[in-house]
Design an enzyme around this catalytic site. Structure first.
Site, short mmCIF file in Angstrom:
data_model
loop_
_atom_site.label_atom_id
_atom_site.label_comp_id
_atom_site.label_asym_id
_atom_site.label_seq_id
_atom_site.Cartn_x
_atom_site.Cartn_y
_atom_site.Cartn_z
N GLY A 1 8.12 -17.57 37.97
CA GLY A 1 8.13 -16.57 36.91
C GLY A 1 8.98 -15.37 37.29
N GLY A 2 8.71 -14.24 36.64
CA GLY A 2 9.51 -13.04 36.85
C GLY A 2 9.45 -12.52 38.28
N ALA A 3 8.26 -12.54 38.88
CA ALA A 3 8.12 -12.04 40.25
C ALA A 3 8.90 -12.94 41.21
CB ALA A 3 6.65 -11.99 40.64
N ASP B 1 12.37 -4.49 42.10
CA ASP B 1 11.28 -5.36 42.56
C ASP B 1 11.68 -6.19 43.79
OD1 ASP B 1 9.36 -4.62 40.69
OD2 ASP B 1 10.00 -6.12 39.23
N LYS C 1 10.31 -5.97 30.11
CA LYS C 1 11.32 -6.02 31.17
C LYS C 1 12.63 -6.73 30.76
CE LYS C 1 8.66 -5.65 35.44
NZ LYS C 1 8.43 -6.28 36.74
N THR D 1 7.55 -2.20 32.35
CA THR D 1 6.71 -3.32 32.79
C THR D 1 6.43 -4.25 31.62
OG1 THR D 1 4.77 -3.92 34.09
CG2 THR D 1 4.49 -2.08 32.57
N LYS E 1 -0.91 1.74 38.41
CA LYS E 1 -1.12 2.67 39.52
C LYS E 1 0.10 3.57 39.72
CE LYS E 1 -4.83 0.33 40.26
NZ LYS E 1 -5.98 0.80 39.50
P1 ATR Z 1 5.19 -13.08 36.74
O1 ATR Z 1 6.17 -12.22 36.00
O2 ATR Z 1 4.00 -12.32 37.28
O3 ATR Z 1 5.82 -13.93 37.78
P2 ATR Z 1 5.10 -15.24 34.82
O4 ATR Z 1 6.55 -15.06 34.55
O5 ATR Z 1 4.17 -15.46 33.67
O6 ATR Z 1 4.50 -14.01 35.61
O7 ATR Z 1 4.92 -16.44 35.88
C1 ATR Z 1 3.68 -16.86 36.32
C2 ATR Z 1 3.87 -17.90 37.43
O8 ATR Z 1 2.59 -18.24 37.96
C3 ATR Z 1 4.48 -19.19 36.96
O9 ATR Z 1 5.22 -19.75 38.02
C4 ATR Z 1 3.23 -20.03 36.65
O10 ATR Z 1 3.45 -21.43 36.67
P3 ATR Z 1 4.03 -22.20 35.33
O11 ATR Z 1 5.50 -21.93 35.31
O12 ATR Z 1 3.70 -23.62 35.55
O13 ATR Z 1 3.29 -21.58 34.16
C5 ATR Z 1 2.35 -19.63 37.80
N1 ATR Z 1 0.92 -19.85 37.54
C6 ATR Z 1 0.12 -19.11 36.74
N2 ATR Z 1 -1.15 -19.59 36.76
C7 ATR Z 1 -1.14 -20.66 37.61
C8 ATR Z 1 -2.14 -21.59 38.08
N3 ATR Z 1 -3.40 -21.49 37.67
N4 ATR Z 1 -1.76 -22.53 38.96
C9 ATR Z 1 -0.48 -22.62 39.38
N5 ATR Z 1 0.50 -21.79 38.98
C10 ATR Z 1 0.18 -20.81 38.11
#
Ligand code: ATR
Length: 285
Positions: free
Chosen positions: A134-136, A107, A71, A67, A21
């Site tokens: 994760g990253g966020a 961010d 990143k 993105t 977006k």
């Molecule tokens: P982002 O950059 O959007 O944060 P990421 O680095 O891939 O993406 O991180 C995803 C996060 O969502 C992680 O904390 C992941 O948990 P794991 O470290 O155990 O993989 C979490 N996550 C994704 N799907 C999930 C689910 N179905 N239930 C619980 N946690 C989930």
């Protein structure tokens, strides 16, 4: 908007970028302010990142967003990395200053601006539960830790990642890392719950990452998911008397901070918000 030989070029590098977006938000902001800038999205495969950066540098781009999946990888191709990006471990914005490419991360600061401006919450002294590692979560955790929260409990499906992020954030505030089995107890003691995983995102919008029974009226619940705008978690929280904060603002404010760095001007946040809302409506219909 007139495009001519002197138009300043900005954009986005990602893979894929078709869902982004940012072009609508940033071009609306440039138009609103009458600035000679344009923003374009570029789909760059991981193996082509270095050539793309060289290309943008040679073509005189003023800056660009970065993105998934670039990143972290982009950090090897820049001249300088600012403290926010170093601490978060990722760059989401590049600025070209006098021919030097500077990497930063808007961010975390974008999240904090959204939280404070939309809810009025003062981060100082808050007891935070951060769902996800994760990253966020890294970006949001960093911004909150620097803003003076009392403590951050990182709760994650993979407990070792929660512990690693907690230990990293421990440089700035009190922290602990736990698995999801203990998150409900942590939420009962918390004043701010932030959901950073993809759970509850369209099309799986009936999913809720925690047992709704642990949500309570002393909480502010913040969900980074913005599609749907009101996630199941936010609905459950609202029903139990908690205050709620959706994910759109973070997207707007991280872009607004990039706008500010590239143009040197105050971003028209309301215009960017409207452009994002309009674009999301099209996606949802
Ligand atoms: P982002 O950059 O959007 O944060 P990421 O680095 O891939 O993406 O991180 C995803 C996060 O969502 C992680 O904390 C992941 O948990 P794991 O470290 O155990 O993989 C979490 N996550 C994704 N799907 C999930 C689910 N179905 N239930 C619980 N946690 C989930």
């Amino acid at each position: 908007m007139q495009i001519d030989a002197n138009t300043m070029k900005t954009g986005l590098l990602g893979h894929p970028v078709g869902h982004s977006k940012s072009p609508e938000m940033l071009n609306a902001a440039y138009r609103r302010e009458g600035l000679p800038f344009v923003y374009l999205a570029f789909d760059v495969a991981p193996g082509d990142l270095e050539s793309a950066v060289t290309g943008l540098r040679v073509l005189g781009f003023k800056g660009w967003n970065v993105t998934i999946p670039h990143k972290v990888a982009i950090m090897d191709h820049l001249d300088d990395i600012e403290e926010s990006a170093r601490a978060i471990g990722a760059v989401n914005t590049v600025i070209s200053e006098g021919g030097r490419l500077i990497g930063t991360n808007t961010d975390g600061a974008g999240y904090l601006r959204s939280l404070v401006s939309e809810t009025g919450m003062d981060p100082v002294g808050q007891r935070v539960v951060l769902l996800g590692a994760g990253g966020a979560a890294r970006a949001v955790g960093y911004a909150l830790a620097r803003a003076g929260v009392e403590r951050i409990t990182v709760a994650n499906r993979t407990e070792s990642r929660a512990e690693a992020l907690a230990s990293h954030l421990g440089r700035w505030t009190k922290t602990s890392g736990i698995g999801l089995s203990r998150v409900e107890d942590a939420i009962r003691e918390a004043s701010l719950l932030i959901q950073t995983t993809s759970v509850g995102m369209h099309p799986d919008s009936s999913a809720c990452p925690v047992d709704p029974g642990c949500l309570h009226g002393e909480l502010l619940v913040s969900d980074l998911v913005y599609h749907p705008r009101e996630t199941r978690l936010l609905k459950e929280a609202h029903r139990r008397g908690a205050r709620v904060h959706g994910g759109m603002g973070m997207l707007v404010h991280q872009g607004a901070l990039a706008f500010q760095r590239w143009t040197g001007q105050t971003p028209p946040v309301a215009t960017m918000w409207d452009a994002l809302e309009e674009s999301l409506k099209e996606t949802e219909s």
